[in-house]
Design a protein around this motif. Structure first.
Motif, PDB file in Angstrom:
ATOM      1  N   UNK A 172      -3.552  -5.467  12.800  1.00 24.86           N
ATOM      2  CA  UNK A 172      -2.395  -4.837  13.444  1.00 24.86           C
ATOM      3  C   UNK A 172      -1.325  -4.489  12.407  1.00 24.86           C
ATOM      4  N   UNK A 173      -1.108  -5.371  11.448  1.00 22.53           N
ATOM      5  CA  UNK A 173      -0.129  -5.102  10.395  1.00 22.53           C
ATOM      6  C   UNK A 173      -0.519  -3.913   9.541  1.00 22.53           C
ATOM      7  N   UNK A 174      -1.803  -3.792   9.237  1.00 25.16           N
ATOM      8  CA  UNK A 174      -2.272  -2.640   8.464  1.00 25.16           C
ATOM      9  C   UNK A 174      -2.238  -1.369   9.303  1.00 25.16           C
ATOM     10  N   UNK A 220       0.823  -1.211   0.000  1.00 28.29           N
ATOM     11  CA  UNK A 220       0.000   0.000   0.000  1.00 28.29           C
ATOM     12  C   UNK A 220       0.858   1.263   0.000  1.00 28.29           C
ATOM     13  N   UNK A 221       1.930   1.261   0.778  1.00 28.30           N
ATOM     14  CA  UNK A 221       2.826   2.419   0.830  1.00 28.30           C
ATOM     15  C   UNK A 221       3.481   2.648  -0.528  1.00 28.30           C
ATOM     16  N   UNK A 237      -9.527  -1.761  -1.943  1.00 30.94           N
ATOM     17  CA  UNK A 237      -9.869  -3.150  -2.259  1.00 30.94           C
ATOM     18  C   UNK A 237      -8.793  -4.118  -1.781  1.00 30.94           C
ATOM     19  N   UNK A 238      -7.534  -3.721  -1.893  1.00 31.41           N
ATOM     20  CA  UNK A 238      -6.442  -4.566  -1.391  1.00 31.41           C
ATOM     21  C   UNK A 238      -6.570  -4.723   0.115  1.00 31.41           C
ATOM     22  N   UNK A 277       3.936   5.568  -5.707  1.00 34.29           N
ATOM     23  CA  UNK A 277       3.891   5.532  -7.170  1.00 34.29           C
ATOM     24  C   UNK A 277       2.767   6.423  -7.689  1.00 34.29           C
ATOM     25  N   UNK A 278       1.605   6.353  -7.040  1.00 32.81           N
ATOM     26  CA  UNK A 278       0.461   7.158  -7.471  1.00 32.81           C
ATOM     27  C   UNK A 278       0.760   8.645  -7.357  1.00 32.81           C
TER      28      UNK A 278
END
Length: 141
Positions: A112-114, A58-59, A90-91, A64-65
């Protein structure tokens, strides 16, 4: 003088570093507790790893975006960012669904990871500020 691209790359590095630090702070005690006390925590550790790897994706996707959007005009940049935001959402939902269908411990680990992405976002400017002040102190000596 730093260019915008090198500043962006430095910020990305600090964000990934702080995300990894936050993940390790959660992962190490979880592994120790899983080994000695509660074997169910292995599922939490697995979920934490899955969520953290998803967070890295995601980062990188966000970075990139942003790089692509700044070269577009305002209207198309807004559409582009909205489209990529929906993909990132969605991811995240797909990762959470992995946890939902595999038990509460895995779901909590993925969450927790997110969440480490958000905590890393708060820690990254602090880390960047500290390293910048240490570099300035080193230059003045």
């Amino acid at each position: 003088m730093e260019t915008a691209k090198t500043k962006h790359q430095k910020t990305l590095q600090f964000l990934l570093l702080s995300h990894g630090f936050c993940t390790l702070l959660l992962l190490l005690p979880t592994i120790i507790l899983a080994v000695f006390f509660k074997p169910d925590l292995w599922r939490f550790a697995l979920g934490l790893i899955i969520g953290s790897l998803g967070g890295v994706v995601l980062i990188l996707s966000m970075s990139y975006s942003i790089q692509r959007a700044i070269i577009k005009d305002a209207q198309s940049a807004q559409k582009y960012m909205l489209k990529h935001y929906a993909v990132r959402l969605l991811v995240m939902l797909a990762l959470l669904l992995i946890g939902v269908f595999n038990g509460i411990w895995l779901l909590l680990g993925v969450m927790a990871g997110l969440l480490c992405v958000k905590i890393g976002g708060f820690l990254a400017p602090q880390l960047e500020r500290r390293t910048k002040s240490k570099e300035e102190d080193g230059d003045s000596v």
